[in-house]
Design a protein around this motif. Sequence first.
Motif, PDB file in Angstrom:
ATOM      1  N   LEU A 211       0.830  -1.322  -0.090  1.00 48.74           N
ATOM      2  CA  LEU A 211      -0.120  -0.125  -0.063  1.00 48.74           C
ATOM      3  C   LEU A 211       0.951   1.339   0.181  1.00 48.74           C
ATOM      4  CD1 LEU A 211      -2.605  -1.031   3.028  1.00 48.74           C
ATOM      5  CD2 LEU A 211      -3.018  -1.070   0.404  1.00 48.74           C
ATOM      6  N   ASN A 214      -1.576   4.030   3.459  1.00 48.32           N
ATOM      7  CA  ASN A 214      -2.227   3.010   4.487  1.00 48.32           C
ATOM      8  C   ASN A 214      -3.117   3.304   5.301  1.00 48.32           C
ATOM      9  OD1 ASN A 214      -0.198   4.224   5.859  1.00 48.32           O
ATOM     10  ND2 ASN A 214       1.394   2.905   5.418  1.00 48.32           N
ATOM     11  N   ARG A 239       8.863   3.205   6.069  1.00 46.10           N
ATOM     12  CA  ARG A 239       8.687   1.887   5.209  1.00 46.10           C
ATOM     13  C   ARG A 239       9.674   0.990   5.313  1.00 46.10           C
ATOM     14  NH1 ARG A 239       4.162   2.194   1.579  1.00 46.10           N
ATOM     15  NH2 ARG A 239       5.384   0.684   0.008  1.00 46.10           N
ATOM     16  N   ILE A 309      -7.128  -2.088   2.516  1.00 46.68           N
ATOM     17  CA  ILE A 309      -6.396  -0.877   3.216  1.00 46.68           C
ATOM     18  C   ILE A 309      -6.389  -1.503   4.705  1.00 46.68           C
ATOM     19  CG2 ILE A 309      -6.077   1.297   3.786  1.00 46.68           C
ATOM     20  CD1 ILE A 309      -7.732   1.789   1.032  1.00 46.68           C
ATOM     21  N   ASN A 312      -4.082  -4.114   5.597  1.00 49.17           N
ATOM     22  CA  ASN A 312      -2.957  -4.205   5.137  1.00 49.17           C
ATOM     23  C   ASN A 312      -2.506  -5.084   3.914  1.00 49.17           C
ATOM     24  OD1 ASN A 312      -0.133  -2.890   4.885  1.00 49.17           O
ATOM     25  ND2 ASN A 312       0.725  -4.413   6.200  1.00 49.17           N
TER      26      ASN A 312
END
Lengths: 370, 235
Positions: A211, A214, A239, A309, A312
């Motif tokens: 994503l 997120n 990330r 979303i 995840n």
Amino acid sequence: MARYKVFVFAEVSNSEMGSAEYHPWLNRFAVFTAGVTLVLIGVGGVVTSKGVGLAVPDWPTTYGYNMFLFPFSKMVGGVFYEHSHRLVASTVGLLTAVLAGWIAWKDRRPWMRKLGWIAFLAVVLQGVLGGLRVVWLKDEIGIVHACLAQGFFVLVGAIGLFTTRWWSRFSLRKHPIAGCHALRRLALGTTILIFIQLILGASMRHQHTGLSINDFPLAYGRLIPPMDAVSLARINLERIQWMDLPATTAFQIALQFVHRIAAFLILAGVVWSARRICKTNGLNPVLRGLSVIWVGLVAAQIVLGASTIWTNKAADIATAHVVVGSLTLLAGSLLSIILVCCVASREGNPAWALGIQNSEAEIQKMGMAG
Amino acid sequence: MKKTGIWIATGALLVTSGMAFAQGSISGKAILQGAAPAEKAIKMDADPYCAKTHATGVTTKHYIVGPGGGLANVFVYVKDGLAGKTFPVPKEAKLLDQQNCLYVPYVMGIQVGQLLQIQNDDSTLHNVHCMAKNNPEFNLGQPVKGMKSEKVFTKPEVMVQFKCDVHPWMFAYVGVLDHPFYAVTKEDGSFTITGLPPGEYTLEAWHHKGGTLTQKIKVEAGEAKAPDFIFKPKT
Ligand SMILES: [Cu+2]
């Protein structure tokens, strides 16, 4: 010349064939092929959701084996999904070949025969694209492969529609569609938007960067996600170090944001279409049924998109989002086809009106009114 | 006769020690400051063979921390200061092995042009997926135990990621350089880079989770001590 041929055929089909064009087993087979195609889209979706498209590095062989002889005991981990995808794909290829042959044999509408062969060519092209994606290691081919899959599903679904008893006996004279010009514009426009939405979705999925936004409904806690260099650097640091995700780009963030906006435009388009259809053609069970199903699908699709979303990008949810997306596209396409044929028939365009036996245009042209 | 022998021996000693003195080395340590974040359990049930080889369970090993916070699997290399110099390509090959459904080693270095052997030591199949960006990407199937493939990188690239799509937990990182001055930190976090010509260099340390750190260092004949590379997990 081509138009002349069409006229001759129309005459034959109306005067001699009529409802005799309906072949129940051909119709069932077409619907079955569409069903297996949907399963194939699901398995293909799992392959992408799990990121295992390259678990089998060779094609058309599987680890050097003839793909049909690859031992079941070796179908471990990612190989299981990728190899299953190839087996189901072979099945769909075979079914499509039979379908095209069956249509050529039984169906006397030349445009239907053409559709059958186009479907066959599409499934072969689709298989080759899938193979090249593996051999050339190109994600971009994966996007084309995903979009052609959707187009192929709609094509087989449309063949399913054209072979129904309803289609073969449908008479606009007996069951007129009210206001089909306006309805066609709305339904067709929304369906095209859905296809664009599927291309956006495929582009997001085939980046394999997870994503890029997120949270939902907000985006990084805001209405419009940040896309400047400083924010991006902060997002990517987070990330890589803490989320086990590769870096993303401003383009990817923008893409996911546009996908969200488009979702609500589509919802509006579908709800509006359904409302208009139920108001003007509420007594037509096919139009009403299709439009109600369409609303249900698009609502489910938005819930699945949000869940993708919130979980995840759980593989099963993301895959369900792909499958329901295909069904949403199909529902819109079938509605649009009916409305387009209706308009064509009104306008006296026999090439399109041919889709519907006994259409107004044919009846007028053939002087068979009454 | 005896005397000549002594002279030759002394001469040889002088020459070798002189060579040693003309070259320098860098040693140092990578340190993780603070507690290492918890590792995640790896589920290998998707492949019965892998699950069997790790019957007692297996976790990710992002942070291997020794006494005093020494951090293993940090790739330390000379990033700048060697421009214009060329170095012979080592004749011996480097091995990237697949053992018990994990890449071994997890982090390694290799020189441009040096032979990389990739081997499957497992009774299951792996695909060796090299995700290089500067070098050509490749994806090889190794369905049988003992299979060996050979590859050569043509351009420097730090780091090249290897993965296996059959077993989504399998990763390896290979630093490709056009010189031999690199090292991977040991379990105690220490590293030594030997054979460096005297000069001023930029040293970079890369850790898969910790990112990169750089420092400048001056090397003269003998051993130079690099200040510690201190990685800090987020608090
Ligand atoms: Cu593997």
